[in-house]
Motif scaffolding. Structure first.
Motif, PDB file in Angstrom:
ATOM      1  N   LEU A  42       7.451  -3.995  -8.846  1.00  0.00           N
ATOM      2  CA  LEU A  42       7.212  -5.447  -8.814  1.00  0.00           C
ATOM      3  C   LEU A  42       6.789  -5.890  -7.411  1.00  0.00           C
ATOM      4  N   GLY A  43       7.475  -5.350  -6.404  1.00  0.00           N
ATOM      5  CA  GLY A  43       7.165  -5.707  -5.012  1.00  0.00           C
ATOM      6  C   GLY A  43       5.754  -5.300  -4.637  1.00  0.00           C
ATOM      7  N   LEU A  44       5.399  -4.092  -5.047  1.00  0.00           N
ATOM      8  CA  LEU A  44       4.057  -3.585  -4.722  1.00  0.00           C
ATOM      9  C   LEU A  44       2.975  -4.428  -5.407  1.00  0.00           C
ATOM     10  N   LEU A  45       3.191  -4.727  -6.685  1.00  0.00           N
ATOM     11  CA  LEU A  45       2.199  -5.513  -7.440  1.00  0.00           C
ATOM     12  C   LEU A  45       2.039  -6.894  -6.802  1.00  0.00           C
ATOM     13  N   HIS A  46       3.166  -7.476  -6.431  1.00  0.00           N
ATOM     14  CA  HIS A  46       3.146  -8.796  -5.799  1.00  0.00           C
ATOM     15  C   HIS A  46       2.354  -8.725  -4.487  1.00  0.00           C
ATOM     16  N   GLY A  47       2.672  -7.722  -3.680  1.00  0.00           N
ATOM     17  CA  GLY A  47       2.007  -7.557  -2.383  1.00  0.00           C
ATOM     18  C   GLY A  47       0.499  -7.359  -2.528  1.00  0.00           C
ATOM     19  N   LEU A  48       0.107  -6.698  -3.603  1.00  0.00           N
ATOM     20  CA  LEU A  48      -1.324  -6.416  -3.815  1.00  0.00           C
ATOM     21  C   LEU A  48      -2.027  -7.555  -4.559  1.00  0.00           C
ATOM     22  N   GLY A  49      -1.243  -8.561  -4.951  1.00  0.00           N
ATOM     23  CA  GLY A  49      -1.816  -9.712  -5.672  1.00  0.00           C
ATOM     24  C   GLY A  49      -2.241  -9.341  -7.088  1.00  0.00           C
ATOM     25  N   LEU A  50      -1.583  -8.344  -7.681  1.00  0.00           N
ATOM     26  CA  LEU A  50      -1.957  -7.925  -9.046  1.00  0.00           C
ATOM     27  C   LEU A  50      -1.152  -8.713 -10.082  1.00  0.00           C
ATOM     28  N   ASP A  51      -1.693  -8.756 -11.280  1.00  0.00           N
ATOM     29  CA  ASP A  51      -1.165  -9.621 -12.323  1.00  0.00           C
ATOM     30  C   ASP A  51       0.010  -8.975 -13.066  1.00  0.00           C
ATOM     31  N   VAL A  52       1.194  -9.548 -12.931  1.00  0.00           N
ATOM     32  CA  VAL A  52       2.339  -9.088 -13.734  1.00  0.00           C
ATOM     33  C   VAL A  52       2.357  -9.944 -15.000  1.00  0.00           C
ATOM     34  N   CYS A  53       2.065  -9.325 -16.134  1.00  0.00           N
ATOM     35  CA  CYS A  53       1.983 -10.087 -17.390  1.00  0.00           C
ATOM     36  C   CYS A  53       3.380 -10.412 -17.899  1.00  0.00           C
ATOM     37  N   TYR A  54       4.323  -9.498 -17.695  1.00  0.00           N
ATOM     38  CA  TYR A  54       5.676  -9.687 -18.233  1.00  0.00           C
ATOM     39  C   TYR A  54       6.629  -8.756 -17.499  1.00  0.00           C
ATOM     40  N   ALA A  55       7.827  -9.233 -17.211  1.00  0.00           N
ATOM     41  CA  ALA A  55       8.850  -8.366 -16.600  1.00  0.00           C
ATOM     42  C   ALA A  55      10.219  -8.738 -17.138  1.00  0.00           C
ATOM     43  N   ASN A  56      11.035  -7.731 -17.386  1.00  0.00           N
ATOM     44  CA  ASN A  56      12.380  -7.967 -17.918  1.00  0.00           C
ATOM     45  C   ASN A  56      13.296  -6.892 -17.330  1.00  0.00           C
ATOM     46  N   HIS A  57      14.399  -7.286 -16.679  1.00  0.00           N
ATOM     47  CA  HIS A  57      15.238  -6.271 -16.033  1.00  0.00           C
ATOM     48  C   HIS A  57      16.379  -5.765 -16.920  1.00  0.00           C
ATOM     49  N   ASP A  58      16.430  -6.256 -18.169  1.00  0.00           N
ATOM     50  CA  ASP A  58      17.447  -5.749 -19.110  1.00  0.00           C
ATOM     51  C   ASP A  58      16.961  -6.081 -20.533  1.00  0.00           C
ATOM     52  N   VAL A  59      16.099  -5.237 -21.060  1.00  0.00           N
ATOM     53  CA  VAL A  59      15.342  -5.617 -22.264  1.00  0.00           C
ATOM     54  C   VAL A  59      16.207  -5.828 -23.510  1.00  0.00           C
ATOM     55  N   TYR A  60      17.351  -5.129 -23.593  1.00  0.00           N
ATOM     56  CA  TYR A  60      18.167  -5.282 -24.802  1.00  0.00           C
ATOM     57  C   TYR A  60      19.117  -6.476 -24.695  1.00  0.00           C
ATOM     58  N   LYS A  61      19.241  -7.024 -23.451  1.00  0.00           N
ATOM     59  CA  LYS A  61      20.121  -8.168 -23.254  1.00  0.00           C
ATOM     60  C   LYS A  61      19.313  -9.476 -23.202  1.00  0.00           C
ATOM     61  N   ASN A  62      18.196  -9.429 -22.495  1.00  0.00           N
ATOM     62  CA  ASN A  62      17.374 -10.635 -22.349  1.00  0.00           C
ATOM     63  C   ASN A  62      16.226 -10.600 -23.349  1.00  0.00           C
ATOM     64  N   GLU A  63      16.156 -11.608 -24.184  1.00  0.00           N
ATOM     65  CA  GLU A  63      15.137 -11.631 -25.248  1.00  0.00           C
ATOM     66  C   GLU A  63      13.719 -11.725 -24.693  1.00  0.00           C
ATOM     67  N   GLY A  64      12.752 -11.373 -25.524  1.00  0.00           N
ATOM     68  CA  GLY A  64      11.369 -11.638 -25.162  1.00  0.00           C
ATOM     69  C   GLY A  64      10.466 -10.433 -25.052  1.00  0.00           C
ATOM     70  N   SER A  65      11.053  -9.221 -25.070  1.00  0.00           N
ATOM     71  CA  SER A  65      10.198  -8.034 -24.930  1.00  0.00           C
ATOM     72  C   SER A  65       9.442  -7.759 -26.222  1.00  0.00           C
ATOM     73  N   PRO A  66       8.226  -7.191 -26.115  1.00  0.00           N
ATOM     74  CA  PRO A  66       7.462  -6.863 -27.325  1.00  0.00           C
ATOM     75  C   PRO A  66       8.165  -5.781 -28.159  1.00  0.00           C
ATOM     76  N   TRP A  67       7.779  -5.694 -29.432  1.00  0.00           N
ATOM     77  CA  TRP A  67       8.459  -4.757 -30.337  1.00  0.00           C
ATOM     78  C   TRP A  67       8.372  -3.318 -29.850  1.00  0.00           C
ATOM     79  N   GLU A  68       7.256  -2.968 -29.223  1.00  0.00           N
ATOM     80  CA  GLU A  68       7.095  -1.579 -28.776  1.00  0.00           C
ATOM     81  C   GLU A  68       8.206  -1.189 -27.804  1.00  0.00           C
ATOM     82  N   VAL A  69       8.610  -2.170 -27.002  1.00  0.00           N
ATOM     83  CA  VAL A  69       9.614  -1.904 -25.974  1.00  0.00           C
ATOM     84  C   VAL A  69      10.988  -1.713 -26.612  1.00  0.00           C
TER      85      VAL A  69
END
Ligand SMILES: C[S@@+](CC[C@H](N)C(=O)[O-])C[C@H]1O[C@@H](n2cnc3c(N)ncnc32)[C@H](O)[C@@H]1O
Length: 223
Positions: free
Chosen positions: A170-197
Motif C-alpha cells: 500500500l505504501g509503495l503504491l501510494h508513493g508511486l501515485g498508483l491506483d488502489v481500487c480496493y483494500a481490506n486488512h481483514d477480509v472475513y471480518k470487514n465486509e465488501g470484498s469480491p466473491w473471488e476473495v
C-alpha cells in the motif's frame, strides 16, 4: 512429500497437456514459442489471468471453474505442487486452466506486452528481511514487469496473511501515485470484498486461518 512421489508427479506433468515447462535457456534466448501466442494455445481470444506463485493452483482452478470466458495460468517454479491443480483441471475438463513452470522473474519474457488482463498474487513469501527486498513480488521492479505485460486497465490482486507485505505494498503504491481500487486488512471480518476473495481459499491460507490470522487483500492498477 517424498522424493519418489515428487518424481512421479514430475513424470505425470510431462504428459499433461495443460502443463508447460520451458527451459530457462529457451526463455532467455527469446525462443519461447508461446510468448505473444497464448491465445493460440487456448484457441480463443479470451482475456488471460495469471496466478503467481500458485502452489497447488487453487485460484487458477477455482476461477477457471467460475468463468469459462477467461483463461487462467498458474505459475510456480515447483512442478510437484501445481501437479495437483493441473490434475484437477484435467479431471474436470477445464480447457481454460493451464500451468507454467518458470521463475516469476522471467514473467516479461514469457508474456508479450499487453498480453495479460489480470494478475493474482496469492500468499507470496513476504520476504521481510531487508536484503530479501528484491524477491518481494510487489517491489518496484516486479511492478514494472507486471506493467509491461498487462493491458492498460489491467488489475493486480494481492491476497496475503502478511500485514507487513500488505502495508509495504500500500505504501509503495501510494508513493508511486498508483491506483488502489480496493483494500481490506481483514477480509472475513470487514465486509465488501469480491466473491473471488472470500470464496476461494488456498492451501497456505487454510493454515493461516486455522491460526486465526487475518487475511488481507488489495486490488490495484500499475499504470
Ligand atoms: C507461500 S507459497 C503460496 C502458494 C499458494 N499460492 C498458496 O497460497 O497456497 C509461495 C509459492 O510461490 C512459489 N515461488 C516463490 N518465489 C517464486 C519465484 N520467484 N518464481 C516462481 N515461483 C515462486 C513457491 O514455489 C511457492 O509454491
Amino acid at each position: 512429500m517424498g522424493s519418489k512421489n515428487k518424481l512421479k508427479r514430475f513424470k505425470e506433468n510431462e504428459t499433461f497437456k495443460n502443463v508447460i515447462q520451458p527451459k530457462r535457456e529457451e526463455i532467455e534466448k527469446n525462443m519461447f514459442p508461446l510468448k505473444g501466442k497464448w491465445k493460440e494455445f487456448f484457441g480463443n481470444d479470451n482475456p488471460i489471468v495469471l496466478e503467481l506463485g500458485c502452489g497447488k493452483g487453487e485460484y487458477t482452478v477455482g476461477l477457471a471453474r467460475q468463468d469459462s470466458q477467461k483463461n487462467f495460468i498458474g505459475i510456480d517454479i515447483k512442478g510437484a505442487r501445481f501437479w495437483r491443480g493441473a490434475k484437477s483441471a484435467l479431471e474436470e475438463s477445464l480447457p481454460n486452466a493451464a500451468f507454467l513452470r518458470t521463475q516469476i522473474e522471467l514473467i516479461d519474457q514469457v508474456f508479450a506486452e499487453n498480453e495479460v488482463s489480470e494478475i493474482w498474487i496469492t500468499f507470496p513469501d513476504p520476504q521481510i528481511k531487508y536484503k530479501r527486498t528484491k524477491h518481494r513480488l510487489t517491489n518496484q521492479s516486479f511492478l514494472a514487469r507486471y506493467r509491461h505485460i498487462l493491458i492498460e486497465d489491467g488489475v493486480v490482486h494481492l491476497k496475503t496473511d502478511s500485514e507487513f507485505l500488505h502495508g509495504y505494498t500500500l505504501g509503495l503504491l501510494h508513493g508511486l501515485g498508483l491506483d488502489v481500487c480496493y483494500a481490506n486488512h481483514d477480509v472475513y471480518k470487514n465486509e465488501g470484498s469480491p466473491w473471488e476473495v472470500l470464496g476461494i481459499q488456498t492451501f497456505y491460507e487454510q493454515q493461516y486461518l486455522e491460526k486465526g490470522k487475518p487475511i488481507t487483500y488489495i486490488q490495484f492498477k500499475v499504470s
